[in-house]
Design a protein around this motif. Structure first.
Motif, PDB file in Angstrom:
ATOM      1  N   PRO A   1      37.485  39.556  43.960  1.00  0.00           N
ATOM      2  CA  PRO A   1      36.809  39.792  42.648  1.00  0.00           C
ATOM      3  C   PRO A   1      35.801  38.645  42.268  1.00  0.00           C
ATOM      4  CG  PRO A   1      39.101  40.189  42.774  1.00  0.00           C
ATOM      5  CD  PRO A   1      38.950  39.611  44.045  1.00  0.00           C
TER       6      PRO A   1
ATOM      7  N   GLY B   1      36.599  43.736  38.200  1.00  0.00           N
ATOM      8  CA  GLY B   1      37.760  44.038  37.813  1.00  0.00           C
ATOM      9  C   GLY B   1      38.332  45.024  38.648  1.00  0.00           C
TER      10      GLY B   1
ATOM     11  N   ALA C   1      40.039  43.529  41.675  1.00  0.00           N
ATOM     12  CA  ALA C   1      41.314  42.713  41.055  1.00  0.00           C
ATOM     13  C   ALA C   1      42.512  43.622  40.750  1.00  0.00           C
ATOM     14  CB  ALA C   1      40.793  41.724  40.094  1.00  0.00           C
ATOM     15  N   ARG C   2      42.111  44.740  40.065  1.00  0.00           N
ATOM     16  CA  ARG C   2      43.379  45.607  39.793  1.00  0.00           C
ATOM     17  C   ARG C   2      43.915  46.172  40.979  1.00  0.00           C
ATOM     18  NH1 ARG C   2      40.116  46.275  35.288  1.00  0.00           N
ATOM     19  NH2 ARG C   2      38.715  48.013  36.408  1.00  0.00           N
TER      20      ARG C   2
ATOM     21  N   GLN D   1      45.850  43.827  42.725  1.00  0.00           N
ATOM     22  CA  GLN D   1      47.009  43.520  42.014  1.00  0.00           C
ATOM     23  C   GLN D   1      46.930  42.056  42.035  1.00  0.00           C
ATOM     24  OE1 GLN D   1      50.615  45.510  43.073  1.00  0.00           O
ATOM     25  NE2 GLN D   1      50.136  47.299  42.132  1.00  0.00           N
TER      26      GLN D   1
ATOM     27  N   GLN E   1      45.079  40.111  39.358  1.00  0.00           N
ATOM     28  CA  GLN E   1      44.452  39.807  38.185  1.00  0.00           C
ATOM     29  C   GLN E   1      45.165  38.397  37.740  1.00  0.00           C
ATOM     30  OE1 GLN E   1      45.937  42.768  38.453  1.00  0.00           O
ATOM     31  NE2 GLN E   1      45.359  44.322  36.991  1.00  0.00           N
ATOM     32  N   SER E   2      44.482  37.704  37.089  1.00  0.00           N
ATOM     33  CA  SER E   2      45.022  36.262  36.724  1.00  0.00           C
ATOM     34  C   SER E   2      44.219  35.978  35.385  1.00  0.00           C
ATOM     35  CB  SER E   2      44.721  35.174  37.764  1.00  0.00           C
ATOM     36  OG  SER E   2      43.283  34.972  38.161  1.00  0.00           O
ATOM     37  N   LYS E   3      44.743  34.899  34.846  1.00  0.00           N
ATOM     38  CA  LYS E   3      43.963  34.223  33.664  1.00  0.00           C
ATOM     39  C   LYS E   3      42.820  33.417  33.995  1.00  0.00           C
ATOM     40  CE  LYS E   3      47.965  33.849  30.747  1.00  0.00           C
ATOM     41  NZ  LYS E   3      48.960  32.836  29.991  1.00  0.00           N
TER      42      LYS E   3
ATOM     43  N   ASP F   1      40.114  36.130  34.967  1.00  0.00           N
ATOM     44  CA  ASP F   1      39.729  36.935  33.393  1.00  0.00           C
ATOM     45  C   ASP F   1      38.646  35.665  32.664  1.00  0.00           C
ATOM     46  OD1 ASP F   1      39.872  38.822  31.405  1.00  0.00           O
ATOM     47  OD2 ASP F   1      41.006  37.373  30.239  1.00  0.00           O
TER      48      ASP F   1
ATOM     49  N   ASP G   1      35.430  35.606  34.522  1.00  0.00           N
ATOM     50  CA  ASP G   1      34.728  36.703  34.146  1.00  0.00           C
ATOM     51  C   ASP G   1      33.934  36.847  32.804  1.00  0.00           C
ATOM     52  OD1 ASP G   1      33.821  39.621  34.820  1.00  0.00           O
ATOM     53  OD2 ASP G   1      35.072  40.230  33.305  1.00  0.00           O
TER      54      ASP G   1
END
Length: 198
Positions: free
Chosen positions: A28, A69, A72-73, A76, A78-80, A83, A86
């Motif tokens: 990502p 995104g 990342a989804r 699996q 996804q992270s702060k 985010d 991004d």
């Protein structure tokens, strides 16, 4: 008007590309940084009045922005941190593209600044809602996906059918809308959060 609500409808078209990206071990963050580079290139191309290349770079930015995104989804992961990266990159992308267009003389600088402040304030208040505990707010008239699509459409019009209406080009009127809708969206998001917090 925001196109973000249709994200699930276009997922089926991105799934094969996401699968290829994962097989190629593209992360990502790779797409996020590629989106940043594409937006910077777009700004430079618009500044140099190379509109066709600017449009292509905006399209690449939009593609990479959607892919980061999606990858990342699917993975699996996804992270702060991802985010945060991004959203930081998205704001710089907005600045690069919009500034390149008005700095290159395609739009009067006053209207360019009006558009840029509207875009940045709408985005800021969307994420600030999350900062005060309300949750991220994507509501309003104009989202980032909308802006990118409109820039692509209007850019094509500028190249294929240049015209002036009451002293402004296609891009000029688009930036008037960016400014108006951006500030209206910012107000809508402000009012929503204001009503939710004490």
């Amino acid at each position: 008007m925001t196109l973000d609500q249709y994200r699930s409808h276009v997922k089926v078209y991105f799934d094969p590309l996401v699968a290829i990206a994962i097989r190629c071990r593209l992360t990502p963050n790779f797409f996020t940084i590629a989106a940043l580079i594409a937006s910077a290139a777009a700004g430079v191309f618009f500044f140099l009045r190379m509109e066709v290349f600017g449009i292509l770079a905006v399209a690449l930015n939009a593609f990479c922005d959607a892919m980061d995104g999606a990858v990342a989804r699917e993975m699996q992961i996804q992270s702060k941190r991802g985010d945060f990266l991004d959203h930081a990159v998205d704001r710089y992308a907005d600045i690069f593209i919009i500034t390149g267009i008005f700095a290159g003389g395609l739009v009067p600088w006053q209207i360019g600044v009006f558009a840029l402040t509207g875009v940045l304030m709408a985005s800021y208040l969307g994420t600030q809602a999350q900062a005060v505990g309300v949750g991220r707010n994507y509501g309003g008239l104009l989202g980032r996906a909308d802006r990118l699509v409109l820039i692509l459409v209007v850019g094509i019009l500028e190249v294929g059918a240049p015209a002036m209406f009451y002293g402004l080009s296609w891009f000029g009127w688009l930036f008037v809308l960016f400014g108006l809708f951006g500030h209206i969206t910012a107000f809508q998001r402000f009012a929503y959060v204001w009503a939710k917090v004490e």
